[in-house]
Design a protein around this motif. Structure first.
Motif, PDB file in Angstrom:
ATOM      1  N   LYS A   6     -11.169  67.757 -90.011  1.00 32.98           N
ATOM      2  CA  LYS A   6     -12.596  67.879 -89.723  1.00 32.98           C
ATOM      3  C   LYS A   6     -13.337  66.629 -90.169  1.00 32.98           C
ATOM      4  O   LYS A   6     -12.839  65.848 -90.964  1.00 32.98           O
ATOM      5  N   THR A   7     -14.527  66.479 -89.639  1.00 31.12           N
ATOM      6  CA  THR A   7     -15.379  65.403 -90.095  1.00 31.12           C
ATOM      7  C   THR A   7     -15.960  65.801 -91.445  1.00 31.12           C
ATOM      8  O   THR A   7     -16.516  66.889 -91.580  1.00 31.12           O
ATOM      9  N   THR A   8     -15.793  64.946 -92.415  1.00 27.15           N
ATOM     10  CA  THR A   8     -16.389  65.252 -93.710  1.00 27.15           C
ATOM     11  C   THR A   8     -17.707  64.505 -93.834  1.00 27.15           C
ATOM     12  O   THR A   8     -17.818  63.348 -93.448  1.00 27.15           O
ATOM     13  N   VAL A   9     -18.684  65.203 -94.314  1.00 25.60           N
ATOM     14  CA  VAL A   9     -19.994  64.594 -94.527  1.00 25.60           C
ATOM     15  C   VAL A   9     -20.415  64.855 -95.970  1.00 25.60           C
ATOM     16  O   VAL A   9     -20.203  65.949 -96.494  1.00 25.60           O
ATOM     17  N   PRO A  10     -20.992  63.848 -96.612  1.00 17.40           N
ATOM     18  CA  PRO A  10     -21.443  64.062 -97.981  1.00 17.40           C
ATOM     19  C   PRO A  10     -22.687  64.936 -98.024  1.00 17.40           C
ATOM     20  O   PRO A  10     -23.489  64.913 -97.093  1.00 17.40           O
ATOM     21  N   LEU A  11     -22.827  65.712 -99.074  1.00 17.24           N
ATOM     22  CA  LEU A  11     -24.005  66.556 -99.255  1.00 17.24           C
ATOM     23  C   LEU A  11     -25.267  65.712 -99.215  1.00 17.24           C
ATOM     24  O   LEU A  11     -26.265  66.094 -98.618  1.00 17.24           O
ATOM     25  N   ARG A  12     -25.211  64.521 -99.853  1.00 19.91           N
ATOM     26  CA  ARG A  12     -26.313  63.571 -99.806  1.00 19.91           C
ATOM     27  C   ARG A  12     -25.728  62.177 -99.824  1.00 19.91           C
ATOM     28  O   ARG A  12     -24.774  61.922-100.558  1.00 19.91           O
ATOM     29  N   GLU A  13     -26.301  61.285 -99.017  1.00 20.87           N
ATOM     30  CA  GLU A  13     -25.729  59.949 -98.853  1.00 20.87           C
ATOM     31  C   GLU A  13     -25.739  59.125-100.134  1.00 20.87           C
ATOM     32  O   GLU A  13     -24.894  58.274-100.330  1.00 20.87           O
ATOM     33  N   ASP A  14     -26.727  59.372-101.003  1.00 25.57           N
ATOM     34  CA  ASP A  14     -26.879  58.452-102.132  1.00 25.57           C
ATOM     35  C   ASP A  14     -26.445  59.042-103.473  1.00 25.57           C
ATOM     36  O   ASP A  14     -26.797  58.533-104.519  1.00 25.57           O
ATOM     37  N   PHE A  15     -25.666  60.127-103.457  1.00 27.98           N
ATOM     38  CA  PHE A  15     -25.187  60.697-104.724  1.00 27.98           C
ATOM     39  C   PHE A  15     -24.027  59.893-105.306  1.00 27.98           C
ATOM     40  O   PHE A  15     -23.890  59.760-106.495  1.00 27.98           O
ATOM     41  N   TRP A  16     -23.138  59.411-104.420  1.00 31.35           N
ATOM     42  CA  TRP A  16     -21.973  58.696-104.936  1.00 31.35           C
ATOM     43  C   TRP A  16     -21.517  57.617-103.972  1.00 31.35           C
ATOM     44  O   TRP A  16     -21.903  57.593-102.812  1.00 31.35           O
ATOM     45  N   THR A  17     -20.654  56.733-104.468  1.00 26.23           N
ATOM     46  CA  THR A  17     -20.039  55.692-103.665  1.00 26.23           C
ATOM     47  C   THR A  17     -18.543  55.776-103.889  1.00 26.23           C
ATOM     48  O   THR A  17     -18.087  56.112-104.984  1.00 26.23           O
ATOM     49  N   ASP A  18     -17.771  55.502-102.837  1.00 29.46           N
ATOM     50  CA  ASP A  18     -16.323  55.510-103.035  1.00 29.46           C
ATOM     51  C   ASP A  18     -15.713  54.176-102.608  1.00 29.46           C
ATOM     52  O   ASP A  18     -14.609  54.102-102.133  1.00 29.46           O
ATOM     53  N   GLY A  19     -16.476  53.125-102.808  1.00 26.43           N
ATOM     54  CA  GLY A  19     -15.952  51.793-102.550  1.00 26.43           C
ATOM     55  C   GLY A  19     -14.789  51.490-103.480  1.00 26.43           C
ATOM     56  O   GLY A  19     -14.717  52.027-104.584  1.00 26.43           O
ATOM     57  N   ASN A  20     -13.865  50.662-103.041  1.00 31.09           N
ATOM     58  CA  ASN A  20     -12.682  50.285-103.831  1.00 31.09           C
ATOM     59  C   ASN A  20     -11.865  51.502-104.250  1.00 31.09           C
ATOM     60  O   ASN A  20     -11.234  51.500-105.296  1.00 31.09           O
ATOM     61  N   GLU A  21     -11.914  52.574-103.427  1.00 29.01           N
ATOM     62  CA  GLU A  21     -11.102  53.759-103.668  1.00 29.01           C
ATOM     63  C   GLU A  21     -11.549  54.544-104.901  1.00 29.01           C
ATOM     64  O   GLU A  21     -10.989  55.569-105.226  1.00 29.01           O
ATOM     65  N   GLN A  22     -12.528  54.031-105.614  1.00 31.83           N
ATOM     66  CA  GLN A  22     -12.911  54.706-106.835  1.00 31.83           C
ATOM     67  C   GLN A  22     -14.274  55.358-106.649  1.00 31.83           C
ATOM     68  O   GLN A  22     -15.230  54.693-106.279  1.00 31.83           O
ATOM     69  N   VAL A  23     -14.322  56.651-106.899  1.00 31.90           N
ATOM     70  CA  VAL A  23     -15.560  57.384-106.694  1.00 31.90           C
ATOM     71  C   VAL A  23     -16.428  57.273-107.942  1.00 31.90           C
ATOM     72  O   VAL A  23     -15.966  57.510-109.052  1.00 31.90           O
ATOM     73  N   ARG A  24     -17.680  56.885-107.740  1.00 24.59           N
ATOM     74  CA  ARG A  24     -18.634  56.785-108.841  1.00 24.59           C
ATOM     75  C   ARG A  24     -19.969  57.362-108.398  1.00 24.59           C
ATOM     76  O   ARG A  24     -20.396  57.127-107.267  1.00 24.59           O
ATOM     77  N   LEU A  25     -20.617  58.068-109.307  1.00 26.58           N
ATOM     78  CA  LEU A  25     -21.979  58.513-109.023  1.00 26.58           C
ATOM     79  C   LEU A  25     -22.905  57.309-109.076  1.00 26.58           C
ATOM     80  O   LEU A  25     -22.657  56.351-109.818  1.00 26.58           O
ATOM     81  N   ILE A  26     -23.976  57.368-108.277  1.00 25.20           N
ATOM     82  CA  ILE A  26     -24.954  56.287-108.242  1.00 25.20           C
ATOM     83  C   ILE A  26     -26.194  56.720-109.014  1.00 25.20           C
ATOM     84  O   ILE A  26     -26.777  57.768-108.727  1.00 25.20           O
TER      85      ILE A  26
END
Ligand SMILES: [Zn+2]
Length: 141
Positions: A6-26
Motif C-alpha cells: 500500500k501507499t504509506t503516508v505520514p500522519l503529518r509531513e513535518d513530524f519526522w524525517t527519514d533521510g540517511n535511513e535514520q528516522v528522527r523527529l523534527i
C-alpha cells in the motif's frame, strides 16, 4: 519507512524525517537559550526567552518512558483512528525534552517507567483512500 504494497503516508509531513535511513523527529531549538520544542514551531519565536532565534533541528531517537497509560476504549470525538487498546505516554528524550507519544509494544507488560525506548515509524490506520497512514511511536529496546 515501512515497506508495504500500500501507499504509506505520514500522519503529518513535518513530524519526522527519514533521510540517511535514520528516522528522527523534527523539532525547534533556540540558539539563544537552548530550549527545545516538539513539534517544530511554525514561527522562529522562542516563547521561553522571547527572541526570534528558533532553528529547525532533529531530535534524539532514544529516550526513557516518564509516564504512560494503556487506553482500553476508543476515545470519543473521532480524533484517534488507530487500534485499541493502545499505549500513550510521555518520553524524556536524550536531548532533555519531554514529548507526548504513542508507545509501541508487542505486549503492554514490556512498558514501565524509566524503560529505554527508541523511535519507530509504524502503521496507525488505513484511511478512506486505502492508504496506510503511519506515525511515530516509541518502542522498548
Ligand atoms: Zn530561547
Amino acid at each position: 519507512m515501512v515497506a508495504t504494497d500500500k501507499t504509506t503516508v505520514p500522519l503529518r509531513e513535518d513530524f519526522w524525517t527519514d533521510g540517511n535511513e535514520q528516522v528522527r523527529l523534527i523539532g525547534s531549538r533556540c540558539s539563544s537559550c537552548g530550549e527545545i520544542f516538539f513539534p517544530k514551531k511554525e514561527k522562529n519565536w522562542c516563547v521561553h526567552c522571547n527572541r526570534p532565534t528558533l532553528e529547525e533541528t532533529t531530535l534524539s531517537n532514544k529516550g526513557k518512558i516518564a509516564t504512560y497509560s494503556v487506553v482500553m476504549q476508543q476515545p470519543g470525538g473521532g480524533f484517534y483512528k488507530g487500534p485499541v487498546p493502545y499505549a500513550y505516554g510521555c518520553v524524556d528524550l536524550e536531548d532533555g525534552i519531554r514529548i507526548e507519544t504513542l508507545l509501541s509494544a508487542d505486549d503492554f507488560d514490556q512498558l514501565s517507567v524509566e524503560r529505554d525506548v527508541e523511535l519507530v515509524i509504524e502503521k496507525f490506520y488505513d484511511d478512506e483512500d486505502g492508504n496506510e497512514v503511519v506515525t511515530f511511536k516509541f518502542k522498548p529496546v
